[in-house]
Design an enzyme around this catalytic site. Structure first.
Site, mmCIF file in Angstrom:
data_model
loop_
_atom_site.group_PDB
_atom_site.id
_atom_site.type_symbol
_atom_site.label_atom_id
_atom_site.label_comp_id
_atom_site.label_asym_id
_atom_site.label_seq_id
_atom_site.Cartn_x
_atom_site.Cartn_y
_atom_site.Cartn_z
ATOM 1 N N GLY A 1 -26.251 75.689 29.948
ATOM 2 C CA GLY A 1 -26.510 77.095 30.197
ATOM 3 C C GLY A 1 -26.917 77.331 31.621
ATOM 4 O O GLY A 1 -27.900 76.748 32.083
ATOM 5 N N TYR B 1 -16.595 68.459 24.221
ATOM 6 C CA TYR B 1 -16.794 69.073 25.536
ATOM 7 C C TYR B 1 -18.249 69.288 25.936
ATOM 8 O O TYR B 1 -18.622 69.058 27.078
ATOM 9 C CB TYR B 1 -16.091 70.438 25.562
ATOM 10 C CG TYR B 1 -16.428 71.283 26.774
ATOM 11 C CD1 TYR B 1 -15.754 71.111 27.983
ATOM 12 C CD2 TYR B 1 -17.436 72.237 26.721
ATOM 13 C CE1 TYR B 1 -16.076 71.871 29.096
ATOM 14 C CE2 TYR B 1 -17.764 73.004 27.837
ATOM 15 C CZ TYR B 1 -17.077 72.816 29.018
ATOM 16 O OH TYR B 1 -17.403 73.558 30.120
ATOM 17 N N ASN C 1 -31.595 77.283 20.454
ATOM 18 C CA ASN C 1 -30.201 76.973 20.750
ATOM 19 C C ASN C 1 -29.417 77.181 19.460
ATOM 20 O O ASN C 1 -29.732 76.568 18.446
ATOM 21 C CB ASN C 1 -30.074 75.523 21.229
ATOM 22 C CG ASN C 1 -28.620 75.060 21.368
ATOM 23 O OD1 ASN C 1 -28.323 73.900 21.173
ATOM 24 N ND2 ASN C 1 -27.725 75.964 21.701
ATOM 25 N N GLY C 2 -28.405 78.012 19.531
ATOM 26 C CA GLY C 2 -27.593 78.278 18.340
ATOM 27 C C GLY C 2 -27.337 79.763 18.195
ATOM 28 O O GLY C 2 -27.564 80.532 19.131
ATOM 29 N N CYS D 1 -26.991 77.009 24.976
ATOM 30 C CA CYS D 1 -28.349 76.835 25.478
ATOM 31 C C CYS D 1 -28.805 75.396 25.402
ATOM 32 O O CYS D 1 -28.252 74.595 24.655
ATOM 33 C CB CYS D 1 -29.346 77.650 24.655
ATOM 34 S SG CYS D 1 -28.988 79.396 24.608
HETATM 35 P P1 AMP Z 1 -8.983 78.159 29.882
HETATM 36 O O1 AMP Z 1 -8.642 78.182 31.308
HETATM 37 O O2 AMP Z 1 -9.497 79.511 29.395
HETATM 38 O O3 AMP Z 1 -7.894 77.640 28.991
HETATM 39 O O4 AMP Z 1 -10.230 77.178 29.706
HETATM 40 C C1 AMP Z 1 -10.017 75.810 29.623
HETATM 41 C C2 AMP Z 1 -11.102 75.065 30.340
HETATM 42 O O5 AMP Z 1 -12.369 75.542 29.895
HETATM 43 C C3 AMP Z 1 -11.035 73.580 30.045
HETATM 44 O O6 AMP Z 1 -11.054 72.871 31.266
HETATM 45 C C4 AMP Z 1 -12.284 73.289 29.230
HETATM 46 O O7 AMP Z 1 -12.892 72.083 29.633
HETATM 47 C C5 AMP Z 1 -13.197 74.450 29.525
HETATM 48 N N1 AMP Z 1 -13.948 74.907 28.360
HETATM 49 C C6 AMP Z 1 -13.649 74.810 27.064
HETATM 50 N N2 AMP Z 1 -14.606 75.371 26.289
HETATM 51 C C7 AMP Z 1 -15.556 75.826 27.124
HETATM 52 C C8 AMP Z 1 -16.816 76.491 26.963
HETATM 53 N N3 AMP Z 1 -17.269 76.816 25.762
HETATM 54 N N4 AMP Z 1 -17.528 76.810 28.069
HETATM 55 C C9 AMP Z 1 -17.066 76.507 29.283
HETATM 56 N N5 AMP Z 1 -15.888 75.880 29.513
HETATM 57 C C10 AMP Z 1 -15.138 75.550 28.463
#
Ligand code: AMP
Length: 475
Positions: free
Chosen positions: A35, A251, A109-110, A9
């Site tokens: 979000g 990220y 947020n949290g 969030c």
């Molecule tokens: P995956 O395809 O499931 O391995 O997801 C990897 C991708 O998801 C990477 O490009 C990351 O930048 C992105 N990613 C990592 N953590 C999150 C998150 N919490 N929410 C959205 N995207 C994420």
């Protein structure tokens, strides 16, 4: 299946400025990355509270008319990332409650680790809930702090019972109160707008509005700002060791935001520099996975002396694929969002840099795409350690059994994604880049060290009905 109630969030609040609702709208717009499922703003003119909330992106939820219906010089706002595609509009924030002599709006947020237990206790004593969010638990606890004589003391008494991560922005008719949990897991920033003050999850919100960044709200701080500009900071919450979320740097936060005095982009670039030192590769080019891998890829290229090329072109009009509920849709999502620029790959040995691997879906798909585009060798590099733990403090990660690195060695992940080599940044390398001591951060998603504890129960029960799926009986 996702078995958690969790949210990513953004929160924002403005007090003392006639443009309060407009500022909240713009700030939420800048923090849309935190979000995308729903958004809301509640404003006050000192006599009543006015709310507008809906599912969708900030730009879908608000228009000139809806913002015009949010009068007053104070407002709070929220964007929400709901779990797994459920249309749980009941959980949209800010929440508003009417107390005996005032109204109270809250944006959170949290994630509260003990929310289900607190909720069960409250229900036993007669409390009625309208949704499944843990924020509603806080609202009830505040309402019950009847022996306290000020709103700040009520808030402090209520939060004395909760465990977990919270950056909260709350509002009464004449006050804005910003609160950060004692470990300071999620960010919360204070700024100055023309006639008043602003608090927001990230400083990128201030930039869009033209607000001046003053400082971070400190871990454990309760900052009260009155409508006539008086500011009162107190530390009424129990002290705890700092545990700022390292994933905000890796990220989650926007690269142009400032956290702990550090520009997030600069930190990500340094993550790439460390990555190149730890995992060099005999290659011709470095390719970023946009946008999440771009700053680290720049750092990697600079350190390794390899040229950086845009081998992947991103369609910016597609939402993030991460929360799509079904694997088939997710695979499709990767193809829709990212396309290989074939000329860059033909007969080349490439280093591809992304920030993290969650399930492995994205990299696997990309490797196939790069081979089809003519790449000779593909060396995947990840600018954070293997993601081995779910987050219980406000980042939406899937359950542990879905995290590929939780159940497979680096070699097995490499085989699964089909790359020629795979290298993750080490935990030490990550802290070298952040220029911080590990003891000041929460890195549970990489280390399994849950410094604020883990939930006993991960599901928020709602009597007979599971509110995330209207009409379905509870399990
Ligand atoms: P995956 O395809 O499931 O391995 O997801 C990897 C991708 O998801 C990477 O490009 C990351 O930048 C992105 N990613 C990592 N953590 C999150 C998150 N919490 N929410 C959205 N995207 C994420």
């Amino acid at each position: 299946m996702n078995d958690k109630f969790n949210e990513e969030c953004a929160v924002i609040g403005v007090i003392g400025d006639a443009e309060a609702a407009n500022y909240c709208y713009l700030g939420l717009y800048a923090m849309q990355h935190r979000g995308q499922e729903g958004a809301g703003i509640v404003s006050t003119d000192g006599h009543g509270m006015y709310a507008h909330r809906n599912m969708g992106l900030v730009s879908d939820v608000f228009n000139t008319e809806s913002i015009a219906r949010l009068p007053g010089t104070s407002a709070v706002g929220h964007t929400r990332y709901a779990t797994f595609g459920t249309k749980d509009w009941q959980n949209l924030q800010p929440l508003v409650a009417n107390f005996a002599d005032n109204s109270f709006a809250i944006a959170h947020n949290g994630n509260l680790v003990n929310a289900p237990e607190l909720r069960a206790d409250l229900e036993k004593s007669g409390a009625i809930f309208s949704a499944t969010s843990d924020t509603e638990v806080v609202l009830h606890l505040i309402a019950r702090a009847t022996t306290e004589d000020t709103i700040v003391k009520k808030v402090a008494a209520a939060l004395g019972n909760v465990r977990g991560a919270y950056s909260l922005v709350t509002m009464t008719y004449n006050r804005l109160i910003a609160i950060r949990d004692p470990s300071g897991v999620r960010p919360l920033m204070l700024g100055k707008v023309k006639d008043g003050y602003i608090v927001a999850s990230e400083t990128c919100a201030f930039d869009l509005i033209g607000a001046d960044f003053i400082r971070e709200i400190e871990p454990g701080e309760i900052l009260e700002i009155t409508s006539d500009g008086q500011m009162n900071s107190s530390c009424l919450l129990q002290k705890a060791d700092p545990a700022f979320c390292i994933f905000e740097f890796v990220y989650f936060s926007r690269p142009d935001s400032i956290i702990q005095g550090k520009n997030v982009y600069t930190v990500r670039r340094a993550l790439g520099t460390e990555l190149a030192k730890e995992h060099p590769a005999e290659a011709d080019l470095v390719i970023p996975v946009p946008d999440s891998g771009t700053p680290s890829a720049i750092g990697y290229a600079h350190e390794s002396g390899l040229p950086l090329e845009l081998g992947l072109i991103r369609n910016h009009y597609v939402g993030r694929t991460f929360i799509e509920p079904k694997q088939t849709i997710r695979d499709f999502g990767v193809r829709v969002k990212l396309n290989a620029n074939s000329d860059v790959f033909r007969d080349k040995r490439v280093v591809v840099v992304d920030d993290s691997i969650v399930r492995g879906t994205t990299c696997r798909k990309l490797v196939k795409m790069f081979r089809a585009a003519g790449a000779k060798e593909i060396h995947f590099r990840i600018s954070s350690p293997p993601t081995t733990g779910s987050c219980y403090y406000g980042v939406d990660t899937p359950s542990r059994d879905e995290l590929i690195a939780a159940n497979h060695s680096v070699e097995e992940v490499k085989e699964y994604i089909g790359a020629d080599s795979l290298g993750y940044l080490s935990v030490d390398g990550m802290y070298r880049a952040v220029k911080g001591a590990q003891s000041n951060y929460c890195d549970a998603c990489f280390s399994g060290n849950y410094r604020l504890g883990t939930p006993v129960s991960t599901e928020m029960k709602t009597g007979n009905l599971h509110l995330n799926q209207p009409g379905k009986p509870s399990r």
